[in-house]
Design an enzyme around this catalytic site. Structure first.
Site, short mmCIF file in Angstrom:
data_model
loop_
_atom_site.label_atom_id
_atom_site.label_comp_id
_atom_site.label_asym_id
_atom_site.label_seq_id
_atom_site.Cartn_x
_atom_site.Cartn_y
_atom_site.Cartn_z
N ARG A 104 21.68 -1.78 1.16
CA ARG A 104 22.66 -0.77 1.60
C ARG A 104 22.62 -0.46 2.90
O ARG A 104 21.46 -0.21 3.49
CB ARG A 104 22.13 0.62 0.75
CG ARG A 104 23.25 1.30 0.20
CD ARG A 104 22.79 2.42 -0.61
NE ARG A 104 21.82 3.38 -0.11
CZ ARG A 104 21.60 4.75 -0.21
NH1 ARG A 104 22.84 5.26 -1.14
NH2 ARG A 104 20.99 5.56 0.20
N THR A 108 26.88 2.83 6.68
CA THR A 108 27.92 3.18 5.96
C THR A 108 27.55 3.26 4.40
O THR A 108 28.42 3.79 3.56
CB THR A 108 28.84 1.56 5.81
OG1 THR A 108 28.11 0.56 5.37
CG2 THR A 108 29.20 1.24 7.09
N ASP A 203 10.67 1.30 -0.75
CA ASP A 203 9.46 1.57 0.30
C ASP A 203 8.20 1.96 -0.73
O ASP A 203 7.11 1.81 -0.23
CB ASP A 203 9.66 2.71 1.22
CG ASP A 203 10.73 2.09 2.43
OD1 ASP A 203 10.78 1.01 2.30
OD2 ASP A 203 11.26 3.11 3.00
C1 PRP Z 1 18.14 1.03 -2.82
C2 PRP Z 1 18.04 1.14 -4.65
C3 PRP Z 1 19.53 0.67 -5.10
C4 PRP Z 1 20.21 1.15 -3.89
C5 PRP Z 1 21.22 2.21 -4.57
O1 PRP Z 1 17.95 -0.12 -2.62
O2 PRP Z 1 16.97 0.20 -5.11
O3 PRP Z 1 19.59 -0.87 -4.97
O4 PRP Z 1 19.53 1.63 -3.11
O5 PRP Z 1 21.95 2.83 -3.76
P1 PRP Z 1 23.51 2.99 -3.90
O6 PRP Z 1 23.78 3.36 -5.30
O7 PRP Z 1 24.02 3.80 -3.22
O8 PRP Z 1 24.23 1.72 -3.66
P2 PRP Z 1 18.02 -0.47 -0.72
O9 PRP Z 1 19.57 -0.50 -0.46
O10 PRP Z 1 17.42 0.81 -0.32
O11 PRP Z 1 17.32 -1.80 -0.72
P3 PRP Z 1 15.89 -2.34 -0.95
O12 PRP Z 1 15.51 -2.30 -2.40
O13 PRP Z 1 15.69 -3.68 -0.40
O14 PRP Z 1 14.93 -1.28 -0.38
N1 URA Z 2 17.97 4.33 -2.88
C1 URA Z 2 16.63 4.83 -2.90
O1 URA Z 2 15.72 4.18 -2.97
N2 URA Z 2 16.44 6.11 -3.03
C2 URA Z 2 17.70 6.81 -3.04
O2 URA Z 2 17.47 8.22 -3.45
C3 URA Z 2 18.93 6.45 -2.74
C4 URA Z 2 19.07 5.02 -2.68
#
Ligand code: PRP
Ligand code: URA
Length: 209
Positions: A104, A108, A203
């Site tokens: 994400r 944005t 994380d």
């Molecule tokens: C987190 C989570 C989802 C996303 C959810 O991933 O694991 O994939 O955010 O958010 P959304 O519904 O608003 O799209 P992140 O983008 O932090 O990536 P990561 O798993 O690589 O840390």
């Molecule tokens: N992604 C996460 O890991 N946590 C949240 O709360 C939202 C998006």
């Protein structure tokens, strides 16, 4: 219209409390996510088709049931979705696993796809898309669209925690997809985090920040 199921089994809810707590460290967090994923898989697979099979027990002939061979595919969204895969695979060890890499954009909040690798026969499989967090819903909705573009027609979505906004987006974009949650939370905050949520799932699973 797709259904939304909140799996309120006491074991799931108990473990989710400790997953949410900021006192829970990486090792325990990872173990709990794995356990809850397995418990959720138990519920999600409730409607798998079965067929009758005649076998010999040590006592007599019996007509019993086996899964009717429907093929399952798991599709974790990288990276946090990986934390739930092993728990599901323990119950469905023959499932194939595809991967969709999305992150994400912090400005944005829009998802950016950076990787995709899927089993070659996804159009024949029931796919379970896996991600702990359904926040704005952009990542899950895009991942599902990517699978549909490649021929998938039978998709379920499995998340630990969702915000109402994410559920609404997936329902709007993919009304054919059933959504399975351990909890439906209150809202998103201004940074797009789920409230009360569990923080950043990736994380917390991998000890990054
Ligand atoms: C987190 C989570 C989802 C996303 C959810 O991933 O694991 O994939 O955010 O958010 P959304 O519904 O608003 O799209 P992140 O983008 O932090 O990536 P990561 O798993 O690589 O840390
Ligand atoms: N992604 C996460 O890991 N946590 C949240 O709360 C939202 C998006």
């Amino acid at each position: 219209m797709g259904n939304v199921f909140v799996l309120d089994h006491p074991l799931i809810q108990h473990k989710l409390t400790y997953i949410r707590s900021k006192e829970t460290g990486t090792k325990e967090f990872r173990e709990l996510v794995d356990e809850v994923a397995g418990l959720m898989a138990f519920e999600i697979t409730r409607d798998l088709p079965v067929e009758e099979k005649t076998i010999e027990t040590p006592v007599t002939t019996a007509v019993t049931k086996t899964l009717s061979g429907k093929k399952i595919g798991l599709v974790p969204i990288l990276r946090a979705g990986l934390g739930m895969v092993d728990g599901v695979l323990r119950l469905i060890p023959t499932a194939k696993v595809g991967h969709v890499g999305l992150y994400r954009d912090p400005e944005t909040l829009k998802p950016v796809e950076y990787y995709i690798k899927l089993p070659s026969d996804i159009q024949e499989r029931e796919l379970i898309v896996i991600d702990p967090m359904l926040a704005t819903g952009g990542s899950a909705s895009d991942a599902i669209a990517s699978l549909k573009k490649r021929g998938a027609t039978n998709i379920k979505l499995m998340c630990l925690i969702a915000a109402p906004e994410g559920v609404e987006l997936v329902k709007k974009d993919h009304p054919d997809v059933d959504i399975y949650l351990a909890a439906l939370d209150e809202k998103l905050n201004e940074k797009g985090y789920i409230v009360p949520g569990l923080g950043d799932a990736g994380d917390r699973l991998y000890g990054t920040k």
